[in-house]
Motif scaffolding. Structure first.
Motif, PDB file in Angstrom:
ATOM      1  N   MET A 142       0.849  -1.188   0.000  1.00 25.88           N
ATOM      2  CA  MET A 142       0.000   0.000   0.000  1.00 25.88           C
ATOM      3  C   MET A 142       0.891   1.246   0.000  1.00 25.88           C
ATOM      4  N   PRO A 143       0.702   2.170  -0.952  1.00 27.91           N
ATOM      5  CA  PRO A 143       1.548   3.363  -1.014  1.00 27.91           C
ATOM      6  C   PRO A 143       1.316   4.289   0.182  1.00 27.91           C
ATOM      7  N   ARG A 144       2.386   4.890   0.611  1.00 28.67           N
ATOM      8  CA  ARG A 144       2.324   5.781   1.759  1.00 28.67           C
ATOM      9  C   ARG A 144       1.790   7.144   1.334  1.00 28.67           C
ATOM     10  N   GLU A 145       0.949   7.715   2.159  1.00 28.23           N
ATOM     11  CA  GLU A 145       0.394   9.041   1.922  1.00 28.23           C
ATOM     12  C   GLU A 145       1.257  10.079   2.640  1.00 28.23           C
ATOM     13  N   PHE A 146       1.620  11.137   1.950  1.00 30.24           N
ATOM     14  CA  PHE A 146       2.406  12.189   2.553  1.00 30.24           C
ATOM     15  C   PHE A 146       1.526  13.400   2.818  1.00 30.24           C
ATOM     16  N   SER A 147       1.753  14.045   3.943  1.00 29.13           N
ATOM     17  CA  SER A 147       0.978  15.235   4.288  1.00 29.13           C
ATOM     18  C   SER A 147       1.453  16.408   3.426  1.00 29.13           C
ATOM     19  N   PRO A 148       0.606  17.416   3.268  1.00 30.01           N
ATOM     20  CA  PRO A 148       1.023  18.594   2.485  1.00 30.01           C
ATOM     21  C   PRO A 148       2.286  19.257   3.065  1.00 30.01           C
ATOM     22  N   LYS A 149       2.418  19.222   4.370  1.00 32.36           N
ATOM     23  CA  LYS A 149       3.593  19.807   5.017  1.00 32.36           C
ATOM     24  C   LYS A 149       4.864  19.044   4.629  1.00 32.36           C
ATOM     25  N   GLN A 150       4.775  17.722   4.576  1.00 31.27           N
ATOM     26  CA  GLN A 150       5.924  16.902   4.176  1.00 31.27           C
ATOM     27  C   GLN A 150       6.288  17.148   2.716  1.00 31.27           C
ATOM     28  N   ILE A 151       5.294  17.267   1.875  1.00 28.29           N
ATOM     29  CA  ILE A 151       5.525  17.522   0.447  1.00 28.29           C
ATOM     30  C   ILE A 151       6.176  18.888   0.259  1.00 28.29           C
ATOM     31  N   GLU A 152       5.696  19.882   0.996  1.00 27.69           N
ATOM     32  CA  GLU A 152       6.268  21.232   0.920  1.00 27.69           C
ATOM     33  C   GLU A 152       7.724  21.233   1.382  1.00 27.69           C
ATOM     34  N   ARG A 153       8.029  20.519   2.457  1.00 28.20           N
ATOM     35  CA  ARG A 153       9.397  20.432   2.958  1.00 28.20           C
ATOM     36  C   ARG A 153      10.302  19.750   1.921  1.00 28.20           C
ATOM     37  N   TYR A 154       9.802  18.691   1.298  1.00 28.94           N
ATOM     38  CA  TYR A 154      10.560  17.986   0.261  1.00 28.94           C
ATOM     39  C   TYR A 154      10.877  18.917  -0.909  1.00 28.94           C
ATOM     40  N   LYS A 155       9.880  19.676  -1.350  1.00 28.56           N
ATOM     41  CA  LYS A 155      10.076  20.610  -2.462  1.00 28.56           C
ATOM     42  C   LYS A 155      11.076  21.698  -2.093  1.00 28.56           C
ATOM     43  N   ARG A 156      10.984  22.202  -0.845  1.00 24.83           N
ATOM     44  CA  ARG A 156      11.906  23.230  -0.381  1.00 24.83           C
ATOM     45  C   ARG A 156      13.336  22.696  -0.351  1.00 24.83           C
ATOM     46  N   GLN A 157      13.498  21.463   0.122  1.00 28.00           N
ATOM     47  CA  GLN A 157      14.829  20.852   0.157  1.00 28.00           C
ATOM     48  C   GLN A 157      15.405  20.696  -1.247  1.00 28.00           C
ATOM     49  N   LYS A 158      14.561  20.331  -2.206  1.00 31.26           N
ATOM     50  CA  LYS A 158      15.007  20.204  -3.594  1.00 31.26           C
ATOM     51  C   LYS A 158      15.469  21.560  -4.150  1.00 31.26           C
ATOM     52  N   LEU A 159      14.699  22.617  -3.848  1.00 30.86           N
ATOM     53  CA  LEU A 159      15.068  23.957  -4.301  1.00 30.86           C
ATOM     54  C   LEU A 159      16.379  24.390  -3.654  1.00 30.86           C
ATOM     55  N   ARG A 207      10.751  26.121  -8.592  1.00 33.61           N
ATOM     56  CA  ARG A 207      10.526  27.532  -8.306  1.00 33.61           C
ATOM     57  C   ARG A 207       9.251  27.824  -7.501  1.00 33.61           C
ATOM     58  N   ASN A 208       8.273  26.960  -7.492  1.00 31.04           N
ATOM     59  CA  ASN A 208       6.973  27.262  -6.873  1.00 31.04           C
ATOM     60  C   ASN A 208       6.960  27.033  -5.358  1.00 31.04           C
ATOM     61  N   VAL A 209       8.091  27.217  -4.694  1.00 32.72           N
ATOM     62  CA  VAL A 209       8.201  26.995  -3.258  1.00 32.72           C
ATOM     63  C   VAL A 209       8.414  28.334  -2.563  1.00 32.72           C
ATOM     64  N   LEU A 210       7.784  28.508  -1.417  1.00 31.94           N
ATOM     65  CA  LEU A 210       7.936  29.715  -0.622  1.00 31.94           C
ATOM     66  C   LEU A 210       9.296  29.701   0.072  1.00 31.94           C
ATOM     67  N   ILE A 211      10.055  30.774  -0.099  1.00 36.35           N
ATOM     68  CA  ILE A 211      11.366  30.899   0.537  1.00 36.35           C
ATOM     69  C   ILE A 211      11.259  31.934   1.648  1.00 36.35           C
ATOM     70  N   THR A 212      11.661  31.555   2.861  1.00 37.69           N
ATOM     71  CA  THR A 212      11.600  32.480   3.990  1.00 37.69           C
ATOM     72  C   THR A 212      12.976  32.912   4.471  1.00 37.69           C
ATOM     73  N   SER A 213      14.005  32.149   4.177  1.00 32.40           N
ATOM     74  CA  SER A 213      15.362  32.437   4.643  1.00 32.40           C
ATOM     75  C   SER A 213      15.948  33.643   3.914  1.00 32.40           C
ATOM     76  N   ASP A 214      16.494  34.594   4.696  1.00 32.12           N
ATOM     77  CA  ASP A 214      17.123  35.768   4.086  1.00 32.12           C
ATOM     78  C   ASP A 214      18.323  35.373   3.233  1.00 32.12           C
ATOM     79  N   TYR A 215      19.093  34.410   3.719  1.00 26.67           N
ATOM     80  CA  TYR A 215      20.273  33.963   2.973  1.00 26.67           C
ATOM     81  C   TYR A 215      19.875  33.407   1.611  1.00 26.67           C
TER      82      TYR A 215
END
Length: 126
Positions: free
Chosen positions: A1-18, A58-66
């Protein structure tokens, strides 16, 4: 059975990729700028490839000033050197200053990661 990921986990994954793509881009650019034998054509080909990789995430929210500063730097450099093409002589003179700029960005990141004050006030109670 495939694992379901929460929207927060998906967002974190996308941010890490960026973040990974941005860091890869800065490291590659720094190597190109420091290499005496690099040419504008090598730089242009590699930078376009790295920029495409960043744009995929590119469609990820960036909050870090750096990360915002690095992203702005990459956008400016892309516009100044790829969109508005430069000649080989200009590229060779640009390499040193841009390597310095990238180094400063890296130092600002390290300044946030490592704080000397954290280690100054340690009492050795052995």
């Amino acid at each position: 059975m495939p694992r379901e990921f929460s929207p927060k986990q998906i967002e974190r994954y996308k941010r890490q990729k960026l973040l990974g793509a941005i860091n890869k881009c800065t490291k590659n650019l720094y190597k190109i700028f420091r290499d005496r034998s690099s040419t504008y054509s090598i730089y242009k080909e590699r930078f376009i490839q790295l920029k495409k990789e960043i744009e995929k995430h590119r469609n990820v929210l960036i909050t870090s000033d750096y990360i915002k500063r690095v992203d702005n730097y990459i956008e400016r450099l892309y516009k100044d050197t790829i969109i508005n093409e430069i000649d080989e002589e200009t590229f060779q003179s640009l390499k040193e200053s841009e390597a310095t700029n990238l180094n400063r960005l890296q130092k600002s990141r390290n300044a946030l990661k490592y704080k000397k004050s954290k280690y100054k006030n340690i009492d050795n109670e052995w």
